[in-house]
Design a protein around this motif. Sequence first.
Motif, PDB file in Angstrom:
ATOM      1  N   GLU A  88      33.001  11.126   5.992  1.00  8.70           N
ATOM      2  CA  GLU A  88      34.027  10.513   5.147  1.00  8.70           C
ATOM      3  C   GLU A  88      34.941  11.575   4.536  1.00  8.70           C
ATOM      4  O   GLU A  88      36.142  11.349   4.369  1.00  8.70           O
ATOM      5  CB  GLU A  88      33.366   9.673   4.052  1.00  8.70           C
TER       6      GLU A  88
ATOM      7  N   ARG B 254      37.486  12.643   7.094  1.00  2.00           N
ATOM      8  CA  ARG B 254      38.526  11.632   7.260  1.00  2.00           C
ATOM      9  C   ARG B 254      39.504  11.648   6.085  1.00  2.00           C
ATOM     10  O   ARG B 254      40.727  11.546   6.275  1.00  2.00           O
ATOM     11  CB  ARG B 254      37.894  10.246   7.392  1.00  2.00           C
ATOM     12  N   SER B 255      38.990  11.761   4.869  1.00  2.00           N
ATOM     13  CA  SER B 255      39.865  11.735   3.695  1.00  2.00           C
ATOM     14  C   SER B 255      40.788  12.946   3.661  1.00  2.00           C
ATOM     15  O   SER B 255      41.962  12.832   3.282  1.00  2.00           O
ATOM     16  CB  SER B 255      39.027  11.662   2.414  1.00  2.00           C
TER      17      SER B 255
END
Length: 391
Positions: free
Chosen positions: A94, A97-98
């Motif tokens: 995550e 991705r961020s």
Amino acid sequence: MDLQTNAQTESDPEFFCPSVPTDLCKQKEQEKLSGVVKSVHRKLRRKYIEVGDFEKIWREHCEDEQTLSEYAFAMKSLADNHWAKKCEGEGRIEWCRSVCQEYFMDGGMRKVLEKDEKAARHAAASNGAPLNAQPDSSLPSFSSSFRFGKMRLLDVGSCFNPFLKFDDFLTVGIDIVPAVESVYKCDFLNLQLQQPLQLATDALEAFLRQLRAPIDALPAQLFHVVVFSLLLSYFPSPYQRWLCCKKAHELLTLHGLLLIITPDSSHQGRHALMMRSWRVAVESLGFKRYKYVKFSHMHLIAFRKVSITTTSDLVSHNYPEMLYIPQDFNMLEDEEGFTDCREPTRSDFEDDQLMRGFAELPDAPYDSDSGESQSGSAPFHELEDPILLHS
């Protein structure tokens, strides 16, 4: 017989834990799987210390299909059944991705490029050149670059292709022994690089979609993102880690991101000098650090590519040796997190680089690439750079 068969058929009552609470049973299973991963790492390092020829050791390792299959099964099982549930493994995906979303889609890239341009103008003015106060209107709007395409992402050591679930990416996952069919078999250390493709975005995406295993070669400057998630510490030699970073630089487009996640269960500032050493080594290739975060069990670093060609001067500076990990110097390490062990003796040049870095740090927590204070409401471990804490 592979690890999965061994794990599920051997007469080990503790593994099935019929009369033991579920949490304890899962803990035993995790310890068993982690032991497989650690033993592979230790075996590689032991061979490297004994033999010294990392190319020979790596070639033999890639031919050991049983060990590689056991390793792939253990890593996938840990990710599916243990890390994700504890947010220890899923958090790194995550985070990647961020960072990509912020950098490519939300103006992060344009912001740092404007900062670079401003710094260049002031540097020119200090050297006697006239200061150009006008901003460079030629800087593109990078979010529009992906309006009709996806971020092309290469996940090295992918194992089970965790980025495939995101629509933002056109993902190419590679591994020496894939754990799932969507990952291509590829030895990244020996991957051959070809000339860049001069194609439109849709043609580049079509090229990636028709790849077939095994992958032995890829065109340069093809990907927007290269991910090394728990990859570099796998290699027994600092030079192999440096070769991986160099190859990532060549595979990235200009201004692309290299995302490095490496394990470390020690406290915040424990290995601050090591992280500073890594930063100097990676930036010597033509990168600049964009983001840094320390989670409970890992470091997460984003570097952006700032030059088309690699720039390391290996004649006068030994940059590869700066990509060390504590386990390089201690055969009794705990692979899940770094332990007490000596760090390598640095050269005069490396000492000078470290001192310059510390001397330039501000008094308050500060993001060196965004130019902004990091004070805010985010969790403490995401705000405080251990380099700053150590200084």
